[in-house]
Design a protein around this motif. Structure first.
Motif, mmCIF file in Angstrom:
data_model
loop_
_atom_site.group_PDB
_atom_site.id
_atom_site.type_symbol
_atom_site.label_atom_id
_atom_site.label_comp_id
_atom_site.label_asym_id
_atom_site.label_seq_id
_atom_site.Cartn_x
_atom_site.Cartn_y
_atom_site.Cartn_z
ATOM 1 N N ASP A 167 0.777 -1.203 0.078
ATOM 2 C CA ASP A 167 -0.071 -0.015 0.042
ATOM 3 C C ASP A 167 0.833 1.159 -0.123
ATOM 4 N N ARG A 168 0.465 2.212 -0.889
ATOM 5 C CA ARG A 168 1.471 3.270 -0.774
ATOM 6 C C ARG A 168 0.873 4.445 0.284
ATOM 7 N N THR A 169 2.001 4.795 1.141
ATOM 8 C CA THR A 169 1.656 5.725 2.192
ATOM 9 C C THR A 169 1.376 7.019 1.725
ATOM 10 N N PHE A 170 0.188 7.307 2.552
ATOM 11 C CA PHE A 170 -0.181 8.863 2.079
ATOM 12 C C PHE A 170 -0.072 9.238 0.634
ATOM 13 N N ALA A 171 -0.578 8.685 -0.280
ATOM 14 C CA ALA A 171 -0.159 8.400 -1.730
ATOM 15 C C ALA A 171 -0.524 9.992 -2.415
ATOM 16 N N TYR A 172 -1.549 10.432 -2.246
ATOM 17 C CA TYR A 172 -2.072 11.679 -2.971
ATOM 18 C C TYR A 172 -1.185 12.792 -2.447
ATOM 19 N N ALA A 173 -0.525 12.758 -1.149
ATOM 20 C CA ALA A 173 0.243 13.922 -0.857
ATOM 21 C C ALA A 173 1.641 14.051 -1.964
ATOM 22 N N LYS A 174 1.947 12.814 -2.474
ATOM 23 C CA LYS A 174 3.061 12.889 -3.286
ATOM 24 C C LYS A 174 2.684 13.660 -4.956
ATOM 25 N N HIS A 175 1.410 13.958 -4.947
ATOM 26 C CA HIS A 175 0.980 14.289 -6.439
ATOM 27 C C HIS A 175 0.231 15.642 -6.404
ATOM 28 N N THR A 176 0.755 16.585 -5.533
ATOM 29 C CA THR A 176 0.111 17.924 -5.075
ATOM 30 C C THR A 176 1.265 18.934 -5.613
ATOM 31 N N TRP A 177 2.433 18.704 -6.087
ATOM 32 C CA TRP A 177 3.416 19.747 -6.115
ATOM 33 C C TRP A 177 3.001 20.726 -7.286
ATOM 34 N N THR A 178 2.232 20.076 -8.467
ATOM 35 C CA THR A 178 1.966 20.964 -9.551
ATOM 36 C C THR A 178 0.549 20.592 -9.987
ATOM 37 N N SER A 179 -0.460 21.804 -10.390
ATOM 38 C CA SER A 179 -1.617 21.530 -10.892
ATOM 39 C C SER A 179 -1.808 22.683 -11.694
ATOM 40 N N GLY A 180 -2.984 22.511 -12.657
ATOM 41 C CA GLY A 180 -3.540 23.513 -13.434
ATOM 42 C C GLY A 180 -4.224 24.553 -13.129
ATOM 43 N N VAL A 181 -3.660 25.877 -13.529
ATOM 44 C CA VAL A 181 -4.434 27.027 -13.068
ATOM 45 C C VAL A 181 -4.719 27.645 -14.262
ATOM 46 N N GLY A 182 -5.763 28.730 -14.140
ATOM 47 C CA GLY A 182 -6.327 29.570 -15.035
ATOM 48 C C GLY A 182 -7.322 28.835 -15.988
#
Length: 732
Positions: free
Chosen positions: A415-430
């Motif tokens: 099981d991936r520990t706290f997985a979603y926290a790994k994928h929040t460093w960049t997101s689409g804006v505008g």
């Protein structure tokens, strides 16, 4: 439980299955009848998609799928050739109301995307680059450019019809979707949330804990009336939130109902003490009425005009794992203290999702002149509806014989520990740019790479290599509302939507590249709206985990561990709130004197019936929510699904010197037995390093002896529990 009891239970399940089958057939006939009626009524010249949707109890998009003429004005007809020469304008115009079914481009230059060295895959948004490497992203992407080579589909490929997903209308009609909702942005709040006093109650033992002390109550059968009477005879009226830590009183009559929701509705709508009523109105930051959820319901009542109370399950925040109410309260105290280090105005709201959204809103730039200080724009209703219909959440899949052997040499859960926290460093804006097949083909190689590695959402035609023998890589629509499966058959072709992270993974997987043809897409500017929020939550999570290891008092260690799980829920469900589902309102009505069911509101559907009440729900569509950002949730979910297949481990491969990778594609073909959101279940033991950081794989279950492959969810959960017990015994 012994094997005899288990076998008897399976026999009972088969009886239930046989009872359900005729009901499912009747339900399918009713759905067919509803579809025919919608199609018939859709021929009326004044028919409106929203009116039909409300009356039928389905979404506007589903209505338009049945009656395309009720879609956006200016949309091409089903027989028209798609226009592929229009470029996105981004102009803000009057919003449209619905989406169209997919109409695949005919003769469009749909490119074949050649895979590149997987070292560039990390650039695709599934992992955060090393500190200081952000400037290198475009350069790395430019070195990983796919070439255009339009070719026919592989010999033997067959187009298999799936449930139709909505698509963006071709040409100018679709370009009119690309705008931000006027006067609707996510802004930093200028107020502090009101603090609600809490109490914690174990309805099995009657133990009640609140700020002033601990008592044991006589709750009788733990009905709503008995809980409200006993609790408010003990605690002051300013206690507005009662968390149930154990006992699940709403399930006390579960055996008398076919569905848990019916038992919950019956309990919520039970008799009330004199002076109490179901809540009818509350302040701006509160919701009125009950939430009928099968496991974590929320009941809301009021006495007079000023006293309000909620009864909620602590299971929304974490599994208490047998903790007593005092320990659960201590966990909430530790949670507040950990968050207080990063948010001096933190208030724990009723649920982790509400708390997560509120904490995020307090990270929006506030400094005048800072980018996005005026707020993050909310996408058009059309784009939000499209993402709702085409961007799934975690991967859930059970792989059964003959794809895998009927007997397997072992059972392992990673099981991936706290997985979603790994994928929040960049997101689409505008506001996104629309990229059609023709527009993509006309791009330079660098522009194509930039588009694929940017936050994006693509409509693609996928062809699986003929010799493919591993699990599927991309989600595809399956029969049933909001259902997804993962095609794996060599030579198969299908059309779907997928995030940029998954498209890149399909092109650059470590085994064999898949063929991807771009049909349409949305590409956002790179930003980091979630980064500060996520980093603070990760720091709070780490500090609580450490406290759970070193504190000298066992109760405080347990409280800290529970609090760390609550932080995980804040991030996990906080991301989910950005997705903004169509708003569902629920209510209940008392039956007539002779048991007659009263008339329910227009557009609502009956969801439960007890001896005294009828429960209904109604889909009211998308609200003007200033915090609706499904593009952010979709990006995180896509990156997490891609990393479940292949992602870096944080260590180097001694053979290559490159980052070592882990995931399902790094296990033998035929060894994968199931996926459950962030977990992989396999018949061979994964040998992946674990350092306790977000995204690392933790071995949570292990049985190193032969097992019968599960073929049902019930069998799967039995093996899951046994595997965890076996690993626990092994570690002890």
């Amino acid at each position: 439980m012994d094997s005899k009891t288990y076998s008897a239970g399976l026999a009972e399940l088969r009886e239930v299955r046989d009872e359900i089958k005729p009901l499912e057939r009747r339900l399918e006939r009713l759905r067919i009848s509803r579809a025919k009626k919608i199609t018939e009524l859709g021929t009326y010249e004044k028919a409106k998609a929203d009116r039909l949707a409300t009356s039928a109890g389905i979404s506007v998009i589903d209505v338009v799928a049945l009656v395309p003429s009720l879609g956006p004005q200016g949309a091409v007809s089903a027989s028209a050739e798609p226009e592929l020469t229009e470029s996105p304008t981004g102009d803000q115009v009057k919003p449209l109301t619905a989406a169209q079914r997919i109409k695949e481009p005919v003769g469009a230059p749909a490119p074949e995307l050649r895979p590149v060295d997987q070292a560039a895959a990390a650039v695709g948004g599934t992992e955060q680059p090393p500190h200081g490497a952000e400037e290198q992203i475009d350069e790395a992407a430019a070195q990983a450019v796919p070439s255009l080579a339009p070719t026919p589909l592989e010999t033997g490929a067959t187009e298999q019809r799936e449930r139709a997903l909505p698509s963006i209308p071709e040409g100018a009609a679709g370009d009119r979707w690309i705008y931000a909702e006027p006067n609707l942005t996510s802004k930093r709040p200028n107020f502090k949330q009101a603090t609600r006093q809490m109490a914690f109650l174990d309805t099995a033992t009657g133990v009640l804990v609140w700020q002033a002390g601990t008592v044991t109550l006589d709750l009788g059968r733990a009905s709503v009336a008995e809980i409200l009477t006993a609790v408010y005879a003990t605690v002051p009226a300013d206690v507005e939130r009662i968390y149930i830590t154990a006992g699940d009183p709403w399930h006390q009559n579960a055996r008398g109902h076919q569905f848990l929701k019916d038992a919950v509705a019956e309990w919520l709508n039970g008799p009330l003490p004199e002076g109490w009523q179901v809540e009818s109105s509350r302040g701006k930051d509160r919701q009125a009425g009950h939430l009928v959820h099968p496991r974590n319901p929320v009941g809301r009542w009021q006495r007079g005009k000023d006293q309000h109370t909620e009864i909620r399950s602590v299971g929304e925040w974490f599994d208490p794992a047998g903790a007593d109410p005092g320990t659960v309260r201590a966990a909430f105290v530790e949670l507040w203290k950990a968050l207080r280090r990063y948010w001096d105005d933190v208030v724990l709201m009723g649920s982790p999702s509400q708390t997560g959204r509120d904490l995020w809103s307090r990270t929006i730039p506030a400094k005048a002149g800072a980018k996005w200080a005026d707020g993050y724009p909310v996408m058009s209703q059309e784009i939000r509806g499209l993402l709702h219909a085409t961007a799934g959440q975690g991967r859930t899949e059970l792989i059964t014989p003959p794809r895998v052997p009927e007997r397997v040499p072992g059972w392992y859960e990673a099981d991936r520990t706290f997985a979603y926290a790994k994928h929040t460093w960049t997101s689409g804006v505008g506001v996104p740019q629309r990229v059609t097949a023709a527009a993509f083909a006309a791009m330079s190689e660098k522009e194509q790479a930039d588009a694929l590695f940017s936050p994006s959402h693509w409509q693609v035609r996928v062809t699986i290599p003929q010799s493919w023998d591993h699990v599927g890589l991309l989600p595809a629509p399956a029969p049933g509302e909001r259902s997804w499966h993962y095609p794996y058959e060599g030579g198969r072709t299908f059309v779907t939507w997928a995030g940029g992270a998954e498209v890149n993974l399909a092109l650059r997987n470590p085994l064999q590249p898949w063929r991807i043809e771009i049909l349409d897409g949305l590409v956002w500017e790179k930003g980091d709206p979630l980064k500060e929020w996520s980093n603070k939550l990760k720091d709070a999570w780490r500090s609580l985990r450490a406290l759970g290891e070193v504190h000298g008092d066992e109760q405080q260690r347990q409280a800290a561990r529970l609090a760390s799980r609550a932080v995980r829920s804040i991030l996990l469900y906080g991301i989910g709130t950005f997705a903004q589902r169509p708003r569902i309102t629920t209510g209940s009505l008392e039956l007539g004197a002779g048991g007659e069911v009263p008339e329910i509101p227009d557009g609502a559907r009956l969801t439960g019936l007890t001896d005294t009440h009828a429960t209904w729900e109604r889909n009211t569509g998308f609200a003007r929510d200033p915090y609706a950002h499904p593009e952010w949730a979709a990006g995180v979910w896509s990156a997490a699904r891609a990393a479940l297949l292949s992602g870096p481990t944080g260590t180097k491969d001694p053979a290559t010197g490159k980052p070592a990778r882990a995931g399902a594609l790094h296990l033998p073909a035929g060894a994968i037995l199931a996926f459950r959101t962030d977990a992989i279940y396999s018949s061979v033991r994964p040998d992946w390093p674990y350092s306790g950081e977000p995204g690392d794989y933790l071995l949570k279950g292990a049985m190193a002896w032969e097992q019968t492959t599960p073929t049902t969810d019930e069998e799967f959960y039995v093996l899951q529990a046994l595997g965890r017990q076996a690993l626990g015994a092994e570690e002890q």
